[in-house]
Design a protein around this motif. Structure first.
Motif, mmCIF file in Angstrom:
data_model
loop_
_atom_site.group_PDB
_atom_site.id
_atom_site.type_symbol
_atom_site.label_atom_id
_atom_site.label_comp_id
_atom_site.label_asym_id
_atom_site.label_seq_id
_atom_site.Cartn_x
_atom_site.Cartn_y
_atom_site.Cartn_z
ATOM 1 N N MET A 191 0.843 -1.192 0.000
ATOM 2 C CA MET A 191 0.000 0.000 0.000
ATOM 3 C C MET A 191 0.878 1.241 0.000
ATOM 4 O O MET A 191 1.882 1.290 0.709
ATOM 5 N N SER A 192 0.505 2.257 -0.798
ATOM 6 C CA SER A 192 1.303 3.471 -0.886
ATOM 7 C C SER A 192 1.226 4.271 0.412
ATOM 8 O O SER A 192 0.285 4.121 1.201
ATOM 9 N N TRP A 193 2.213 5.153 0.597
ATOM 10 C CA TRP A 193 2.235 5.942 1.828
ATOM 11 C C TRP A 193 1.050 6.892 1.909
ATOM 12 O O TRP A 193 0.540 7.163 3.010
ATOM 13 N N ILE A 194 0.562 7.391 0.763
ATOM 14 C CA ILE A 194 -0.589 8.301 0.793
ATOM 15 C C ILE A 194 -1.827 7.552 1.282
ATOM 16 O O ILE A 194 -2.578 8.057 2.128
ATOM 17 N N ALA A 195 -2.034 6.329 0.753
ATOM 18 C CA ALA A 195 -3.183 5.534 1.199
ATOM 19 C C ALA A 195 -3.075 5.215 2.689
ATOM 20 O O ALA A 195 -4.067 5.280 3.432
ATOM 21 N N LEU A 196 -1.864 4.884 3.148
ATOM 22 C CA LEU A 196 -1.663 4.589 4.567
ATOM 23 C C LEU A 196 -1.923 5.822 5.428
ATOM 24 O O LEU A 196 -2.563 5.732 6.491
ATOM 25 N N ALA A 197 -1.444 6.988 4.984
ATOM 26 C CA ALA A 197 -1.638 8.218 5.756
ATOM 27 C C ALA A 197 -3.113 8.605 5.801
ATOM 28 O O ALA A 197 -3.614 9.077 6.833
ATOM 29 N N LEU A 198 -3.829 8.421 4.680
ATOM 30 C CA LEU A 198 -5.268 8.708 4.674
ATOM 31 C C LEU A 198 -6.021 7.736 5.575
ATOM 32 O O LEU A 198 -6.954 8.130 6.290
ATOM 33 N N LEU A 199 -5.635 6.466 5.548
ATOM 34 C CA LEU A 199 -6.255 5.488 6.451
ATOM 35 C C LEU A 199 -5.966 5.854 7.900
ATOM 36 O O LEU A 199 -6.849 5.733 8.772
ATOM 37 N N CYS A 200 -4.752 6.312 8.164
ATOM 38 C CA CYS A 200 -4.375 6.761 9.505
ATOM 39 C C CYS A 200 -5.267 7.919 9.942
ATOM 40 O O CYS A 200 -5.789 7.933 11.065
ATOM 41 N N ALA A 201 -5.477 8.902 9.045
ATOM 42 C CA ALA A 201 -6.315 10.061 9.353
ATOM 43 C C ALA A 201 -7.760 9.635 9.596
ATOM 44 O O ALA A 201 -8.420 10.119 10.531
ATOM 45 N N PHE A 202 -8.266 8.741 8.757
ATOM 46 C CA PHE A 202 -9.652 8.275 8.898
ATOM 47 C C PHE A 202 -9.845 7.504 10.209
ATOM 48 O O PHE A 202 -10.857 7.672 10.896
ATOM 49 N N ALA A 203 -8.861 6.660 10.557
ATOM 50 C CA ALA A 203 -8.957 5.905 11.806
ATOM 51 C C ALA A 203 -8.945 6.833 13.016
ATOM 52 O O ALA A 203 -9.689 6.622 13.982
ATOM 53 N N LEU A 204 -8.111 7.878 12.967
ATOM 54 C CA LEU A 204 -8.054 8.826 14.076
ATOM 55 C C LEU A 204 -9.383 9.563 14.236
ATOM 56 O O LEU A 204 -9.917 9.671 15.355
ATOM 57 N N ALA A 205 -9.927 10.075 13.130
ATOM 58 C CA ALA A 205 -11.208 10.779 13.200
ATOM 59 C C ALA A 205 -12.323 9.835 13.644
ATOM 60 O O ALA A 205 -13.220 10.225 14.404
ATOM 61 N N SER A 206 -12.278 8.582 13.185
ATOM 62 C CA SER A 206 -13.298 7.606 13.573
ATOM 63 C C SER A 206 -13.211 7.290 15.064
ATOM 64 O O SER A 206 -14.239 7.128 15.738
ATOM 65 N N ALA A 207 -11.990 7.199 15.589
ATOM 66 C CA ALA A 207 -11.815 6.965 17.024
ATOM 67 C C ALA A 207 -12.377 8.131 17.834
ATOM 68 O O ALA A 207 -13.025 7.932 18.874
ATOM 69 N N ASP A 208 -12.145 9.361 17.361
ATOM 70 C CA ASP A 208 -12.695 10.536 18.047
ATOM 71 C C ASP A 208 -14.215 10.498 18.055
ATOM 72 O O ASP A 208 -14.858 10.758 19.086
ATOM 73 N N ALA A 209 -14.809 10.185 16.898
ATOM 74 C CA ALA A 209 -16.265 10.143 16.803
ATOM 75 C C ALA A 209 -16.835 9.023 17.657
ATOM 76 O O ALA A 209 -17.851 9.205 18.347
ATOM 77 N N ALA A 210 -16.196 7.841 17.627
ATOM 78 C CA ALA A 210 -16.680 6.705 18.420
ATOM 79 C C ALA A 210 -16.607 7.020 19.913
ATOM 80 O O ALA A 210 -17.524 6.684 20.678
ATOM 81 N N ALA A 211 -15.519 7.661 20.340
ATOM 82 C CA ALA A 211 -15.398 8.027 21.756
ATOM 83 C C ALA A 211 -16.476 9.035 22.144
ATOM 84 O O ALA A 211 -17.039 8.970 23.256
ATOM 85 N N LYS A 212 -16.778 9.964 21.244
ATOM 86 C CA LYS A 212 -17.794 10.977 21.542
ATOM 87 C C LYS A 212 -19.181 10.341 21.646
ATOM 88 O O LYS A 212 -20.013 10.770 22.449
ATOM 89 N N ILE A 213 -19.431 9.304 20.841
ATOM 90 C CA ILE A 213 -20.733 8.635 20.879
ATOM 91 C C ILE A 213 -20.875 7.748 22.107
ATOM 92 O O ILE A 213 -21.854 7.825 22.854
ATOM 93 N N TRP A 214 -19.896 6.866 22.315
ATOM 94 C CA TRP A 214 -20.046 5.783 23.290
ATOM 95 C C TRP A 214 -19.367 6.033 24.628
ATOM 96 O O TRP A 214 -19.687 5.358 25.613
#
Length: 291
Positions: free
Chosen positions: A1-24
């Motif tokens: 996987m390219s570094w851009i795809a990995l960095a975008l996945l990293c960003a998405f996982a971080l934002a998803s963790a923030d949203a999940a913590a805010k919900i639950w």
């Protein structure tokens, strides 16, 4: 996987963790959220520490840098989790874009480094994004109406808290250069997160083990947030193995855009039409500054 795809996945996982913590996990204290955000990723980092030299061989100066970094990092994360728990994602996460702005300011004040034309352009883009983010407060009746968005930014407690996080991250980024002189970035990052997790375990979990029992009452929520943060950490280091730190961090800052979208979709935060372009402006400013 390219570094851009990995960095975008990293960003998405971080934002998803923030949203999940805010919900639950919104009923948890900031200290309890620190356990989720740092202890679990710290455990995941343990297998990556096998390639490190014995810790006793690291010089005393390295541990001096770590002693300065860890309290600042813990304070920043405490403010971070409290801000996203209690305030809108779209009025907190974007202000992380000010971190490179403050880094430029620290370098200018402490090291006498001159701000380049590109750096100045990046700062202006971040500041313009902050204005657009609060543009609903602007009006044309007087000059104060044009300044009102900046006043609104400082009036919003969550925004002030995240600006404080950005200041602390600017300090840790500057101090971290000292510690990075002794280890490569990927090794230092794994050790740093493991040390932060250990500090939380010793300072928060050990004196109050009842907090673990409280977390255990919400196992799926804790494991989901912890798992997303684990994905964030692993993709962070995988991307760093392929590209320079500055490029990776610039792409990772797209997490604030994902956070704005999550705020609108999951929490019905208003003004998406203004806040998403504002976030794009701020991310573009980060890219100009760090790249």
């Amino acid at each position: 996987m390219s570094w851009i795809a990995l960095a975008l996945l990293c960003a998405f996982a971080l934002a998803s963790a923030d949203a999940a913590a805010k919900i639950w996990l919104r009923d948890f204290t900031a200290s309890e959220l620190l356990i989720v955000r740092l202890c679990l990723p710290g455990l995941l980092m343990l297998p990556l520490l096998g390639g490190l030299p014995p810790l006793t061989e690291l010089p005393l100066a390295f541990w001096g840098w770590m002693a300065a970094l860890v309290p600042l990092e813990l304070l920043a994360m405490w403010l971070y989790v409290a801000a996203i728990r209690d305030h809108p994602l779209s009025l907190t996460l974007p202000y992380l874009a000010f971190t490179p702005v403050f880094i430029v300011g620290v370098a200018w004040l402490l090291l006498g480094e001159q701000v380049s034309a590109r750096g100045l352009l990046g700062i202006m883009l971040v500041v313009a994004g902050a204005w657009v983010l609060n543009s609903t407060h602007a009006h044309r009746r007087s000059w104060r109406g044009w300044v009102a968005p900046f006043v609104a930014m400082l009036d919003e407690r969550g925004s002030r808290m995240m600006l404080g996080v950005a200041v602390l991250y600017a300090l840790t980024a500057t101090l971290g250069k000292g510690a990075l002189g002794y280890l490569p970035p990927e090794s230092f990052g794994a050790l740093y997160i493991a040390v932060l997790g250990s500090a939380v375990a010793l300072g928060i979990v050990l004196p109050h083990p009842s907090r673990l029992r409280r977390l255990a009452q919400h196992p799926w929520a804790v494991l989901t947030v912890g798992g997303l943060l684990g994905i964030m950490v692993f993709t962070h280091f995988l991307a760093l193995q392929q590209v320079e730190v500055a490029y990776m961090i610039a792409v990772k800052r797209t997490s604030l855009l994902f956070g704005i979208v999550y705020g609108a979709l999951l929490f019905r935060e208003p003004h998406l039409a203004a806040r998403l372009p504002a976030g794009m402006l701020m991310v573009s400013g980060v890219v100009v500054i760090v790249v």
